[in-house]
Design an enzyme around this catalytic site. Sequence first.
Site: not given
Length: 703
Positions: A106, A126
Amino acid sequence: MNTPVTFERRGRIGLLRINNPPVNALSLATVTGLIEAFDAFEADASLGALLVHCDGRTFVAGGDISSFDAHDFSAAPYNTLLARLEASARPVVAALHGTALGGGLELALACHYRVAVPGTRVGVPEVKLGLLPGSLGTQRLPRLAGVALALDMMQSGRMLDARQALEAGIVDTVREGDALSVGLAYAESLVGDEVGPRRASLMQASMAGLAPGFFDKAMLDARKKPGYPALEAIVRCVQAAVRLPFAQGEQVEAEEFEHLRQSTTSRGLRHLFFAERQAAKIPGLAQDVALRTVASVGVVGAGTMGGGIAMSFANAGIPVTLVEASEEALKRGLALVRKHYEASAAKGKLKPEQLAQRMALLSGSLDYAALAGCDLVIEAVFEDMDLKAQVCARLGAVCKPGAIIATNTSTLDVNALAAATGRPADVVGLHFFSPAHVMRLLEVVRGEKTAPEVLATVMKLAGRLKKVAVVSGVCYGFIGNRMAEAYLREAEFLLLEGAEPQQIDSAAEALGMAMGPCRMLDMAGIDVGAKTVIERAKAGGLPADPSYRVLVRRLFELGRLGQKSGAGYYRYDGRKPLPDPELRNICEALAAEHGIARRSDINDGEIVERLMYPLVNEGARILEEGIAYRPGDVDMVWVAGYGFPDFRGGPLFMADQIGLETIVERMADYGIGRGNAFGYWTPSELLVRLAAEGKHFSTWRPH
């Protein structure tokens, strides 16, 4: 004290450098350092571009998972920094190497350009923690890689290599060299060519080539796994990336992430993440203990288990000598191993040359003398105490000094087997789970006299085999099978009282078990289950209850061995289990013989409680006796070895969520309703104490 982030000037390029070993994780200090470093870049208008680089073996490989448990957790400071990076008027470049995972990817997506060196891998894993990318990954990744690929990456957690990331548009170029040099050169070229920023947030997420109703189908697929709410949440976030402005999509992601962070599913998966790492830490074992060398392995017994164990070592590049009692059995065992490898090759999981390499690591013999040079020898013969003791005695005589001798027993007394070798310090239990080359769990049984270096060596070796190793003390069944005995005991009593196999299995599988107890025993083999009970009876370990596990023993006597014989708890059409009226007749007869009343009012709630609460209770006894070091070890054994649903965090984590007081109360109720002459419903002292004090297994520590 190490400063995790520094900022320096390299000609016209500002260098933001992250150094937070071992994986450059995004700790609070790292995020604070990133903010300060970017402040320094913004303050120096003479710089033409910013390069984000990580020292060590990898780019940022994720966040600080422990921080997710904090009540005041907030991703806002980091996400605000990423917004500032993306809004920069001067180009921002990420130089990728190693892995760029989760919050690390990210960070890279918020940069305007990404350059990678070969060997780099990127991903957003995740979902494996019951979460979704919470720093705008759900919004930026679909805009760069397209909706279908982004959704797949987020829902599967799979990684892409550098070439795949380039083809997907996640990285802009892949160049040979070290990441710092490559990144500086790329940033310099952008400045020299006067190339401006390119912001992912301003792009449109591509739906090109996707069928109408794509999101409807994605949502239906996600709902097929109700234990994993992150799958649906990811779909909603990607929909927002397509249909909403970036700022609104950001809000959707933030709300979904926070809901998931607090969910029982994510807390359970995070618990297991840390439990797996804690399991490798053995209290009282010095970290600097000298390890024994394991460069060659012997396995006694080339049956299903022995062959699977041999494959586990061959898969790790370790040569194996298989010893059998007859030429026929040896040939059959080696042929079965080859068949497994050929099946993997046919599916594209193994290259032909790998198949040849692994088979070349395997050799067979009918002579125990062939094991004389092995560093580790594992007996994997039938679960019979007399037979195993004879084998262990022979190994004690033939194995070289310093060789480790291991037993693969699933229930028997490791101390007695160690004594049979005449060299108990060299002996340890290595309980592989079937199929041994597939199952992740390895129960390591520490005998009374197991040498510290033997224990340390096999724990290290488990990592080479890609196994999750959990240490158990010596008792009947160790951690897993001792608890399974309570589980199977109640499954049998439920059948004798009137429940049907499919009803019991359905209730267990609705809870999330990979397979219900009846199907599990039919697949493993009724003979295997029955012989375990018979061996325990020989050792005087059965309760005085004449009805204890009578059903599995009767099925064995009748030759109903499960799937392999065509009938067990079910009858079989090929591999398909079907209800069998004859099983009901057997249960009715046994119930009458043992004075067990038949009922028609058994419901799924009762089934789940009667399967799970004795299981939890036995886990508590295992802790209070010191057989397991910590509750997380118990949970790892059941998740990695017995198909317990990972989204429930393991039996003891699940018990905490139910409430220990509730479990104690319900056990008392069952004790009154069913009778408790044999102590089946007597709660352990630990369970009673924790319940009375309003505490949880998660907070328990041994004295």
